[in-house]
Design a protein around this motif. Sequence first.
Motif, PDB file in Angstrom:
ATOM      1  N   GLY A   1      27.985  33.965 -17.316  1.00 24.91           N
ATOM      2  CA  GLY A   1      27.464  35.111 -16.597  1.00 24.91           C
ATOM      3  C   GLY A   1      26.216  34.815 -15.782  1.00 24.91           C
ATOM      4  O   GLY A   1      25.732  35.686 -15.062  1.00 24.91           O
ATOM      5  N   ASN A   2      25.726  33.603 -15.853  1.00 27.36           N
ATOM      6  CA  ASN A   2      24.586  33.190 -15.017  1.00 27.36           C
ATOM      7  C   ASN A   2      24.478  31.670 -15.085  1.00 27.36           C
ATOM      8  O   ASN A   2      23.642  31.127 -15.800  1.00 27.36           O
ATOM      9  CB  ASN A   2      23.285  33.835 -15.467  1.00 27.36           C
ATOM     10  N   THR A   3      25.362  31.005 -14.364  1.00 30.33           N
ATOM     11  CA  THR A   3      25.400  29.545 -14.350  1.00 30.33           C
ATOM     12  C   THR A   3      25.106  29.064 -12.938  1.00 30.33           C
ATOM     13  O   THR A   3      25.880  29.346 -12.018  1.00 30.33           O
ATOM     14  CB  THR A   3      26.781  29.023 -14.794  1.00 30.33           C
ATOM     15  N   PRO A   4      23.992  28.366 -12.717  1.00 30.83           N
ATOM     16  CA  PRO A   4      23.627  27.927 -11.359  1.00 30.83           C
ATOM     17  C   PRO A   4      24.406  26.678 -10.939  1.00 30.83           C
ATOM     18  O   PRO A   4      23.893  25.568 -10.919  1.00 30.83           O
ATOM     19  CB  PRO A   4      22.132  27.641 -11.495  1.00 30.83           C
TER      20      PRO A   4
ATOM     21  N   VAL B   1      20.864  18.213 -16.692  1.00 27.03           N
ATOM     22  CA  VAL B   1      20.501  19.632 -16.724  1.00 27.03           C
ATOM     23  C   VAL B   1      20.612  20.146 -18.156  1.00 27.03           C
ATOM     24  O   VAL B   1      21.660  20.010 -18.798  1.00 27.03           O
ATOM     25  CB  VAL B   1      21.387  20.469 -15.787  1.00 27.03           C
ATOM     26  N   GLU B   2      19.526  20.714 -18.644  1.00 29.17           N
ATOM     27  CA  GLU B   2      19.507  21.365 -19.949  1.00 29.17           C
ATOM     28  C   GLU B   2      19.628  22.874 -19.737  1.00 29.17           C
ATOM     29  O   GLU B   2      19.116  23.415 -18.753  1.00 29.17           O
ATOM     30  CB  GLU B   2      18.216  21.063 -20.696  1.00 29.17           C
ATOM     31  N   ALA B   3      20.287  23.546 -20.681  1.00 27.64           N
ATOM     32  CA  ALA B   3      20.531  24.983 -20.575  1.00 27.64           C
ATOM     33  C   ALA B   3      19.760  25.724 -21.661  1.00 27.64           C
ATOM     34  O   ALA B   3      20.128  25.661 -22.836  1.00 27.64           O
ATOM     35  CB  ALA B   3      22.018  25.276 -20.705  1.00 27.64           C
ATOM     36  N   TYR B   4      18.693  26.426 -21.255  1.00 28.58           N
ATOM     37  CA  TYR B   4      18.036  27.273 -22.252  1.00 28.58           C
ATOM     38  C   TYR B   4      18.678  28.653 -22.255  1.00 28.58           C
ATOM     39  O   TYR B   4      19.338  29.059 -21.290  1.00 28.58           O
ATOM     40  CB  TYR B   4      16.522  27.324 -22.056  1.00 28.58           C
ATOM     41  N   SER B   5      18.514  29.369 -23.348  1.00 27.96           N
ATOM     42  CA  SER B   5      19.155  30.680 -23.554  1.00 27.96           C
ATOM     43  C   SER B   5      20.654  30.636 -23.282  1.00 27.96           C
ATOM     44  O   SER B   5      21.175  31.443 -22.509  1.00 27.96           O
ATOM     45  CB  SER B   5      18.486  31.751 -22.691  1.00 27.96           C
ATOM     46  N   PRO B   6      21.396  29.709 -23.923  1.00 23.85           N
ATOM     47  CA  PRO B   6      22.838  29.590 -23.639  1.00 23.85           C
ATOM     48  C   PRO B   6      23.649  30.808 -24.091  1.00 23.85           C
ATOM     49  O   PRO B   6      24.807  30.945 -23.707  1.00 23.85           O
ATOM     50  CB  PRO B   6      23.250  28.336 -24.418  1.00 23.85           C
ATOM     51  N   VAL B   7      23.034  31.694 -24.892  1.00 24.05           N
ATOM     52  CA  VAL B   7      23.717  32.925 -25.298  1.00 24.05           C
ATOM     53  C   VAL B   7      23.034  34.126 -24.637  1.00 24.05           C
ATOM     54  O   VAL B   7      23.119  35.261 -25.092  1.00 24.05           O
ATOM     55  CB  VAL B   7      23.761  33.064 -26.834  1.00 24.05           C
ATOM     56  N   ALA B   8      22.324  33.864 -23.525  1.00 24.58           N
ATOM     57  CA  ALA B   8      21.675  34.916 -22.723  1.00 24.58           C
ATOM     58  C   ALA B   8      20.708  35.729 -23.562  1.00 24.58           C
ATOM     59  O   ALA B   8      20.690  36.958 -23.499  1.00 24.58           O
ATOM     60  CB  ALA B   8      22.707  35.821 -22.066  1.00 24.58           C
TER      61      ALA B   8
ATOM     62  N   MET C   1      37.990  28.191 -19.382  1.00 29.18           N
ATOM     63  CA  MET C   1      36.750  27.766 -18.719  1.00 29.18           C
ATOM     64  C   MET C   1      36.634  28.434 -17.355  1.00 29.18           C
ATOM     65  O   MET C   1      35.541  28.866 -16.950  1.00 29.18           O
ATOM     66  CB  MET C   1      36.711  26.246 -18.562  1.00 29.18           C
ATOM     67  N   ALA C   2      37.742  28.556 -16.637  1.00 23.47           N
ATOM     68  CA  ALA C   2      37.708  29.209 -15.326  1.00 23.47           C
ATOM     69  C   ALA C   2      37.309  30.673 -15.466  1.00 23.47           C
ATOM     70  O   ALA C   2      36.539  31.203 -14.640  1.00 23.47           O
ATOM     71  CB  ALA C   2      39.072  29.096 -14.651  1.00 23.47           C
ATOM     72  N   ILE C   3      37.799  31.327 -16.505  1.00 21.58           N
ATOM     73  CA  ILE C   3      37.414  32.723 -16.754  1.00 21.58           C
ATOM     74  C   ILE C   3      35.918  32.809 -17.041  1.00 21.58           C
ATOM     75  O   ILE C   3      35.208  33.672 -16.496  1.00 21.58           O
ATOM     76  CB  ILE C   3      38.226  33.299 -17.936  1.00 21.58           C
ATOM     77  N   LEU C   4      35.415  31.918 -17.876  1.00 25.04           N
ATOM     78  CA  LEU C   4      33.996  31.939 -18.242  1.00 25.04           C
ATOM     79  C   LEU C   4      33.113  31.611 -17.040  1.00 25.04           C
ATOM     80  O   LEU C   4      32.054  32.216 -16.855  1.00 25.04           O
ATOM     81  CB  LEU C   4      33.734  30.949 -19.383  1.00 25.04           C
ATOM     82  N   GLU C   5      33.558  30.667 -16.224  1.00 28.94           N
ATOM     83  CA  GLU C   5      32.764  30.281 -15.055  1.00 28.94           C
ATOM     84  C   GLU C   5      32.654  31.420 -14.045  1.00 28.94           C
ATOM     85  O   GLU C   5      31.703  31.465 -13.260  1.00 28.94           O
ATOM     86  CB  GLU C   5      33.388  29.053 -14.393  1.00 28.94           C
ATOM     87  N   ASN C   6      33.619  32.322 -14.061  1.00 32.60           N
ATOM     88  CA  ASN C   6      33.629  33.440 -13.109  1.00 32.60           C
ATOM     89  C   ASN C   6      33.296  34.770 -13.762  1.00 32.60           C
ATOM     90  O   ASN C   6      33.573  35.835 -13.194  1.00 32.60           O
ATOM     91  CB  ASN C   6      35.000  33.515 -12.429  1.00 32.60           C
ATOM     92  N   ALA C   7      32.684  34.717 -14.933  1.00 32.64           N
ATOM     93  CA  ALA C   7      32.335  35.942 -15.651  1.00 32.64           C
ATOM     94  C   ALA C   7      31.334  36.775 -14.859  1.00 32.64           C
ATOM     95  O   ALA C   7      30.539  36.253 -14.065  1.00 32.64           O
ATOM     96  CB  ALA C   7      31.737  35.586 -17.019  1.00 32.64           C
ATOM     97  N   GLU C   8      31.388  38.083 -15.073  1.00 29.08           N
ATOM     98  CA  GLU C   8      30.471  38.996 -14.390  1.00 29.08           C
ATOM     99  C   GLU C   8      29.027  38.626 -14.700  1.00 29.08           C
ATOM    100  O   GLU C   8      28.678  38.313 -15.837  1.00 29.08           O
ATOM    101  CB  GLU C   8      30.742  40.429 -14.839  1.00 29.08           C
ATOM    102  N   ARG C   9      28.188  38.666 -13.682  1.00 26.72           N
ATOM    103  CA  ARG C   9      26.795  38.251 -13.838  1.00 26.72           C
ATOM    104  C   ARG C   9      26.024  39.199 -14.750  1.00 26.72           C
ATOM    105  O   ARG C   9      26.138  40.426 -14.631  1.00 26.72           O
ATOM    106  CB  ARG C   9      26.104  38.195 -12.474  1.00 26.72           C
ATOM    107  N   ILE C  10      25.262  38.618 -15.652  1.00 24.98           N
ATOM    108  CA  ILE C  10      24.397  39.412 -16.536  1.00 24.98           C
ATOM    109  C   ILE C  10      23.209  39.928 -15.731  1.00 24.98           C
ATOM    110  O   ILE C  10      22.594  39.176 -14.968  1.00 24.98           O
ATOM    111  CB  ILE C  10      23.896  38.546 -17.714  1.00 24.98           C
ATOM    112  N   LYS C  11      22.893  41.190 -15.878  1.00 25.99           N
ATOM    113  CA  LYS C  11      21.782  41.789 -15.145  1.00 25.99           C
ATOM    114  C   LYS C  11      20.745  42.424 -16.060  1.00 25.99           C
ATOM    115  O   LYS C  11      19.747  42.969 -15.580  1.00 25.99           O
ATOM    116  CB  LYS C  11      22.319  42.830 -14.160  1.00 25.99           C
ATOM    117  N   ASP C  12      20.971  42.368 -17.349  1.00 29.98           N
ATOM    118  CA  ASP C  12      20.044  42.990 -18.287  1.00 29.98           C
ATOM    119  C   ASP C  12      19.850  42.061 -19.478  1.00 29.98           C
ATOM    120  O   ASP C  12      20.801  41.767 -20.207  1.00 29.98           O
ATOM    121  CB  ASP C  12      20.580  44.346 -18.754  1.00 29.98           C
ATOM    122  N   TYR C  13      18.627  41.599 -19.642  1.00 30.01           N
ATOM    123  CA  TYR C  13      18.306  40.704 -20.749  1.00 30.01           C
ATOM    124  C   TYR C  13      17.537  41.425 -21.861  1.00 30.01           C
ATOM    125  O   TYR C  13      16.812  40.796 -22.635  1.00 30.01           O
ATOM    126  CB  TYR C  13      17.512  39.495 -20.250  1.00 30.01           C
TER     127      TYR C  13
END
Length: 287
Positions: free
Chosen positions: A177-180, A194-201, A262-274
Amino acid sequence: MTSTTTFELHNGVTIPKLGLGTWRIGDDEVAHAVREAIALGYRHIDTAQAYGNERGVGEGVRAAGRPREEIFVTTKVGADIKDYRGAVASIDGSLAALGLDHIDLMLIHSPQPWSGFRSGDHHFEGNLEVWRALEEAYRSGKIRAIGVSNFEAVDLDNIIENGALKPMVNQVLAHVGNTPFDLIRYARSKDILVEAYSPVAHGNLLRNGDLAAMAEAYGVGIPQLCIRYCLQLGLLPLPKTANPEHMRSNASVDFEISSEDMAILENAERIKDYGDASHFPVFRLGD
């Protein structure tokens, strides 16, 4: 465990593929969390000056009963420091707070001070001054690897084109939901991990029904699915927890997500609320 398999940085240093994040774990409780993680097999601990818990992290590492060379410790120069002398003092301050004879990886925490995060001012000269201090500490053996955090491509270029060494790591916010993807591809083209912090948002993906259904199909939890997603993208995830059971499950990701999923996850709706983290600059971008 995934926590003991490694990536190799471009300077030849190996770094465990999964780390324990310690943001918002207090200095008085983080030593226990670090000891528990190491006992469970973790060999990579991530902290920062801004977290205010370097002392406790160092205590946990020293008390864990494992040889120092087995534990990979990352910390970060404060985002507000943008001068050479301040950076030198910052590096020595982290070594003293941690109580360790070296730091395995040290990062510039942000290209901008937090008060001006993504404001348009990239602080190119200031970041080069901090980078010079990190390069010197690296050459002297105080630090085994150096890198950056929250850097965009233009910020990476500033270091690559003007520094003596290019960054070995860029630690960024990355999750379902937020992968650059563009930044990840660019960093990879420069041989930067590249390291990923907050991998569970920051926990906000735990409420996602679609992820819950997919995770159930694999016989895992949502955090495991999200961590595995990062690993299959070639990222190094840094899930944060002080709970030993969560530490154990976070490291139990020996399964494969199908290419279709993986394709579904890569195109998941963007998270807008943390949630309760939305006021922090790095999460404000989702608003």
